[in-house]
Scaffold this active site. Structure first.
Site, PDB file in Angstrom:
ATOM      1  N   ARG A  97       0.828  -1.223   0.000  1.00 35.11           N
ATOM      2  CA  ARG A  97       0.000   0.000   0.000  1.00 35.11           C
ATOM      3  C   ARG A  97       0.856   1.264   0.000  1.00 35.11           C
ATOM      4  O   ARG A  97       0.396   2.339  -0.383  1.00 35.11           O
ATOM      5  CB  ARG A  97      -1.005  -0.029   1.155  1.00 35.11           C
ATOM      6  CG  ARG A  97      -2.259  -0.814   0.765  1.00 35.11           C
ATOM      7  CD  ARG A  97      -3.079  -1.238   1.939  1.00 35.11           C
ATOM      8  NE  ARG A  97      -2.479  -2.391   2.576  1.00 35.11           N
ATOM      9  CZ  ARG A  97      -2.556  -2.690   3.851  1.00 35.11           C
ATOM     10  NH1 ARG A  97      -3.221  -1.913   4.663  1.00 35.11           N
ATOM     11  NH2 ARG A  97      -1.971  -3.769   4.338  1.00 35.11           N
ATOM     12  N   GLU A 154       4.807 -10.533  15.139  1.00 37.84           N
ATOM     13  CA  GLU A 154       4.241 -11.118  16.365  1.00 37.84           C
ATOM     14  C   GLU A 154       4.732 -12.566  16.522  1.00 37.84           C
ATOM     15  O   GLU A 154       5.151 -12.984  17.590  1.00 37.84           O
ATOM     16  CB  GLU A 154       2.717 -11.067  16.262  1.00 37.84           C
ATOM     17  CG  GLU A 154       2.040 -11.199  17.596  1.00 37.84           C
ATOM     18  CD  GLU A 154       0.536 -11.115  17.453  1.00 37.84           C
ATOM     19  OE1 GLU A 154       0.046 -10.694  16.384  1.00 37.84           O
ATOM     20  OE2 GLU A 154      -0.141 -11.496  18.423  1.00 37.84           O
TER      21      GLU A 154
HETATM   22  P1  AMP Z   1       4.150  -2.166  11.688  1.00 34.56           P
HETATM   23  O1  AMP Z   1       5.406  -2.742  11.111  1.00 34.56           O
HETATM   24  O2  AMP Z   1       3.684  -2.876  12.927  1.00 34.56           O
HETATM   25  O3  AMP Z   1       4.245  -0.662  11.898  1.00 34.56           O
HETATM   26  O4  AMP Z   1       2.973  -2.433  10.654  1.00 34.56           O
HETATM   27  C1  AMP Z   1       2.825  -1.619   9.543  1.00 34.56           C
HETATM   28  C2  AMP Z   1       2.437  -2.392   8.321  1.00 34.56           C
HETATM   29  O5  AMP Z   1       1.404  -3.342   8.575  1.00 34.56           O
HETATM   30  C3  AMP Z   1       1.909  -1.444   7.274  1.00 34.56           C
HETATM   31  O6  AMP Z   1       2.430  -1.826   6.000  1.00 34.56           O
HETATM   32  C4  AMP Z   1       0.396  -1.591   7.361  1.00 34.56           C
HETATM   33  O7  AMP Z   1      -0.175  -1.564   6.074  1.00 34.56           O
HETATM   34  C5  AMP Z   1       0.163  -2.935   8.026  1.00 34.56           C
HETATM   35  N1  AMP Z   1      -0.798  -2.866   9.167  1.00 34.56           N
HETATM   36  C6  AMP Z   1      -0.499  -3.053  10.468  1.00 34.56           C
HETATM   37  N2  AMP Z   1      -1.583  -2.958  11.247  1.00 34.56           N
HETATM   38  C7  AMP Z   1      -2.614  -2.663  10.425  1.00 34.56           C
HETATM   39  C8  AMP Z   1      -4.029  -2.404  10.623  1.00 34.56           C
HETATM   40  N3  AMP Z   1      -4.595  -2.429  11.840  1.00 34.56           N
HETATM   41  N4  AMP Z   1      -4.780  -2.117   9.536  1.00 34.56           N
HETATM   42  C9  AMP Z   1      -4.231  -2.090   8.302  1.00 34.56           C
HETATM   43  N5  AMP Z   1      -2.932  -2.325   8.048  1.00 34.56           N
HETATM   44  C10 AMP Z   1      -2.120  -2.612   9.094  1.00 34.56           C
END
Ligand code: AMP
Length: 174
Positions: free
Chosen positions: A62, A99
């Site tokens: 995205r 996770e």
């Molecule tokens: P992080 O590495 O934990 O910051 O996760 C970010 C990535 O996971 C991004 O590319 C987001 O598109 C996706 N992502 C994580 N949590 C969500 C959520 N609740 N809704 C949509 N996309 C998420």
């Protein structure tokens, strides 16, 4: 209604996707609205307009959707940051914790050079692991991180703490 509240009503919450307990922020409802899509791209590009960005790093997948029009507006190149095994040429890689287990992101080793001024773009900042791994790729090649831009920030996951010291723009905070 404030601009942020207005954007929040356009993003669709999907409970238990992709697995139980996750409230997924579905941005396809926002992408389908030309007025809103234009507004968020303009807001992010305006914020970094004077920052001499040379390359925008779009994080799969995205981040590509937001990264490309932002790069176009900033007269910058767009660099795809991809999941392991997708890029055809020589790559640098960074592994980060999920996770359960780990994931690896890759970038072409010649995508940026020493001193290239970059902006890192994704749709959403959650724990910050993805963005931090992308920052590692940039730093491995000697690039200069000017900032990060996200449409959405899940503040309760404290992703900002992983990106200490950088200019971080997020348009919608939960
Ligand atoms: P992080 O590495 O934990 O910051 O996760 C970010 C990535 O996971 C991004 O590319 C987001 O598109 C996706 N992502 C994580 N949590 C969500 C959520 N609740 N809704 C949509 N996309 C998420």
């Amino acid at each position: 209604m404030s601009e942020t509240a207005d954007l929040k009503t356009i993003i669709r919450d999907v409970p238990d996707f992709p697995k139980k307990g996750i409230l997924f922020k579905d941005i396809t409802t926002l992408l389908a609205r030309p007025d809103i899509f234009k507004r968020v791209i303009d807001q992010i590009a305006d914020h970094f307009q004077q920052k001499k960005i040379e390359k925008v790093m779009g994080i799969e997948s995205r981040g590509f959707i937001f990264g490309a029009p932002i790069a176009y507006k900033l007269n910058a190149g767009i660099v795809p940051i991809r999941k392991k095994g997708k890029l055809p040429y020589k790559t640098v890689s960074a592994t980060y914790a999920l996770e359960y287990g780990t994931d690896t992101l890759e970038m072409h080793e010649d995508a940026i050079s020493k001193g290239t001024r970059v902006l890192i773009v994704d749709d959403l900042l959650a724990t910050g692991g993805t963005a931090k791994a992308t920052a590692e790729l940039v730093e491995k090649c000697g690039g200069e991180i000017v900032g990060f831009a996200f449409l959405i920030e899940l503040e309760f996951l404290k992703g900002r703490q992983n990106l200490n010291g950088y200019d971080i723009l997020s348009l919608i905070k939960y």
